[in-house]
Every structure is written in structure tokens, then in C-alpha cells.
Design an enzyme around this catalytic site. Sequence first.
Site, PDB file in Angstrom:
ATOM      1  N   ASN A 138      67.868  34.070  66.254  1.00  0.00           N
ATOM      2  CA  ASN A 138      66.867  33.691  65.238  1.00  0.00           C
ATOM      3  C   ASN A 138      66.113  32.437  65.661  1.00  0.00           C
ATOM      4  O   ASN A 138      64.909  32.321  65.419  1.00  0.00           O
ATOM      5  CB  ASN A 138      67.530  33.481  63.877  1.00  0.00           C
ATOM      6  CG  ASN A 138      67.739  34.790  63.144  1.00  0.00           C
ATOM      7  OD1 ASN A 138      66.781  35.406  62.693  1.00  0.00           O
ATOM      8  ND2 ASN A 138      68.980  35.239  63.072  1.00  0.00           N
ATOM      9  N   ARG A 198      82.705  15.220  56.375  1.00  0.00           N
ATOM     10  CA  ARG A 198      81.431  15.941  56.314  1.00  0.00           C
ATOM     11  C   ARG A 198      80.249  14.981  56.149  1.00  0.00           C
ATOM     12  O   ARG A 198      79.190  15.173  56.723  1.00  0.00           O
ATOM     13  CB  ARG A 198      81.483  16.932  55.138  1.00  0.00           C
ATOM     14  CG  ARG A 198      80.744  18.202  55.388  1.00  0.00           C
ATOM     15  CD  ARG A 198      80.914  19.158  54.225  1.00  0.00           C
ATOM     16  NE  ARG A 198      82.105  19.980  54.327  1.00  0.00           N
ATOM     17  CZ  ARG A 198      82.208  21.061  55.098  1.00  0.00           C
ATOM     18  NH1 ARG A 198      81.201  21.457  55.847  1.00  0.00           N
ATOM     19  NH2 ARG A 198      83.311  21.766  55.122  1.00  0.00           N
ATOM     20  N   ARG A 219      78.253  25.755  59.313  1.00  0.00           N
ATOM     21  CA  ARG A 219      78.817  24.672  58.502  1.00  0.00           C
ATOM     22  C   ARG A 219      78.125  24.673  57.146  1.00  0.00           C
ATOM     23  O   ARG A 219      76.910  24.899  57.083  1.00  0.00           O
ATOM     24  CB  ARG A 219      78.600  23.289  59.137  1.00  0.00           C
ATOM     25  CG  ARG A 219      79.043  23.133  60.560  1.00  0.00           C
ATOM     26  CD  ARG A 219      80.516  23.311  60.778  1.00  0.00           C
ATOM     27  NE  ARG A 219      81.359  22.321  60.139  1.00  0.00           N
ATOM     28  CZ  ARG A 219      82.688  22.408  60.073  1.00  0.00           C
ATOM     29  NH1 ARG A 219      83.317  23.458  60.582  1.00  0.00           N
ATOM     30  NH2 ARG A 219      83.389  21.466  59.488  1.00  0.00           N
ATOM     31  N   HIS A 258      70.348  34.933  55.910  1.00  0.00           N
ATOM     32  CA  HIS A 258      71.645  35.570  55.673  1.00  0.00           C
ATOM     33  C   HIS A 258      71.480  37.084  55.846  1.00  0.00           C
ATOM     34  O   HIS A 258      70.512  37.663  55.349  1.00  0.00           O
ATOM     35  CB  HIS A 258      72.140  35.253  54.259  1.00  0.00           C
ATOM     36  CG  HIS A 258      73.490  35.853  53.990  1.00  0.00           C
ATOM     37  ND1 HIS A 258      74.652  35.305  54.499  1.00  0.00           N
ATOM     38  CD2 HIS A 258      73.855  36.958  53.311  1.00  0.00           C
ATOM     39  CE1 HIS A 258      75.671  36.061  54.137  1.00  0.00           C
ATOM     40  NE2 HIS A 258      75.224  37.077  53.413  1.00  0.00           N
ATOM     41  N   GLU A 297      73.396  23.526  47.264  1.00  0.00           N
ATOM     42  CA  GLU A 297      74.785  23.175  47.606  1.00  0.00           C
ATOM     43  C   GLU A 297      75.730  24.369  47.502  1.00  0.00           C
ATOM     44  O   GLU A 297      76.784  24.385  48.109  1.00  0.00           O
ATOM     45  CB  GLU A 297      75.272  22.014  46.750  1.00  0.00           C
ATOM     46  CG  GLU A 297      74.615  20.715  47.190  1.00  0.00           C
ATOM     47  CD  GLU A 297      75.336  19.489  46.682  1.00  0.00           C
ATOM     48  OE1 GLU A 297      76.501  19.285  47.054  1.00  0.00           O
ATOM     49  OE2 GLU A 297      74.727  18.760  45.887  1.00  0.00           O
TER      50      GLU A 297
HETATM   51  C1  GRF Z   1      72.441  36.107  61.884  1.00  0.00           C
HETATM   52  O1  GRF Z   1      72.833  37.402  61.536  1.00  0.00           O
HETATM   53  C2  GRF Z   1      72.170  35.294  60.656  1.00  0.00           C
HETATM   54  O2  GRF Z   1      71.667  36.053  59.593  1.00  0.00           O
HETATM   55  C3  GRF Z   1      73.536  34.760  60.302  1.00  0.00           C
HETATM   56  O3  GRF Z   1      74.155  34.501  61.523  1.00  0.00           O
HETATM   57  C4  GRF Z   1      73.581  35.318  62.537  1.00  0.00           C
HETATM   58  C5  GRF Z   1      73.087  34.399  63.596  1.00  0.00           C
HETATM   59  O4  GRF Z   1      72.600  35.079  64.717  1.00  0.00           O
HETATM   60  N1  GRF Z   1      73.420  33.618  59.431  1.00  0.00           N
HETATM   61  P1  GRF Z   1      71.767  34.319  65.809  1.00  0.00           P
HETATM   62  O5  GRF Z   1      72.642  33.146  66.299  1.00  0.00           O
HETATM   63  O6  GRF Z   1      70.498  33.837  65.197  1.00  0.00           O
HETATM   64  O7  GRF Z   1      71.544  35.307  66.891  1.00  0.00           O
END
Ligand code: GRF
Length: 204
Positions: free
Chosen positions: A17, A68, A94, A112, A145
Site C-alpha cells: 500500500n 507506548r 501498532r 483495513h 483511539e
Molecule cells: C493490507 O491488507 C492492509 O489492509 C492491512 O495490512 C495489509 C498491509 O499490506 N492493514 P501491505 O504491507 O500494504 O502490503
Amino acid sequence: MKPAMKLGVLISGRGSNMVSLAEACGRPDFPAELAVVVSNVPGAGGLGRAAGMGIATAVVDHRDYDDRASFERALIEVLRQHEVEAVALAGFMRIVTGIFLSAFPGRVLNIHPSLLPAFPGGHAHRDALAHGVKVSGCTVHLVTEEMDAGPIVVQAAVPVAEGDTEESLAARVLEQEHRIYPEAVRLLAEGRLRVQGRRVQIQE
Ligand code: GRF
């Protein structure tokens, strides 16, 4: 033209991503630039990919901090050094607290791999298949949060196929993630998001 919004991307893993955001930021008409990629995992694959694209990288290893709060203050410091104005969590494993969020109010996004509020947490595809849903997908939301619970900015639906495995479903959802994350960052950078309670209105 307005100056490009400086974006920081936080990763923990392979960073696909992050690459899709970096590619978007590299386009001349895109209203954000990728200022820095920060990982909490020293060997994360995404760090090498970012460096290979000529993007500044940094590691802030959570294990080096007592709690944290001090970890998040270190993250904020690195992002500030790069004059970051908005943050995209991209496979960042995290939880972030109010300390981090108040440094970038209303300007922290997460992606997500499910149609939230269905299947929050770390096993979205497994949970979606176990539940027998016919449609899954992905969600970009503003971070609050509460984990995977903030106001929804963009979603994409992905039909579940007969015989899908976690891997095959994840691969098709990922294609959509790579499409909608840059779209959400564009909307944020253009100042087109109006948040009213849980609802995010997109201004024309
Ligand atoms: C993705 O599926 C994202 O939705 C989730 O963790 C994964 C990360 O993949 N939060 P990448 O590291 O971006 O390839």
C-alpha cells in the site's frame, strides 16, 4: 496550485500500500507528496522498496521504548522533522493512542481489508470466510483511539468466490486497496472531507 500536502506513511511489513501511495504521489497532478516512510520493524520489506524509490525512510523500533507514549513521541518527532502534515497507516501493526492522534488531528488514515464495521482486527479475511460472507472488501477510515472504528472515507466491495482461500481473497482485496488508498489521500489533501459524527461527507 496549492503546495502538495506532505504525507508520512507508517508501515510494519512488505509495504505494497505504501508503494501504491508513493506511485500516486509521484504523479504530477496528485495533491500530496510522500515525505517519509517510517517503520517500527527494522527489517520491514517496505523500507527497501521505499528507499529504492528515492523516498526518505526511518525506523522507530517500539522495542526501544519503555512505553507506548514515548514510542509515539519519537514517531511524532521523526514525522515533524520531515514536516509531515498527514499520516497514512499502511499495514502498521501498532495501536495508536490520543498522543499520536492529537499531533495530526483529523489527518491520520488507515486501510483495513474488510468492509468495516465487519471483521475488525488482524484476521479480516479468515473471519470473513469463516462467517460465509458473499461480499468482502476494504475500507479507508480516519483513525480514532478505537481500533478499526473511525469514520469511513472510502470503501470498495469484492465478491467472495467459491473456493476462495485467505490468500486468494486477500490478493483480490489488495488490488482494490491499492486503488482506494490513493483516492482517500487525494480527498484529504484537497480538503474535501467533512466529518459529522460518524459520517464523512465528500465535498464536490
Ligand atoms: C493490507 O491488507 C492492509 O489492509 C492491512 O495490512 C495489509 C498491509 O499490506 N492493514 P501491505 O504491507 O500494504 O502490503
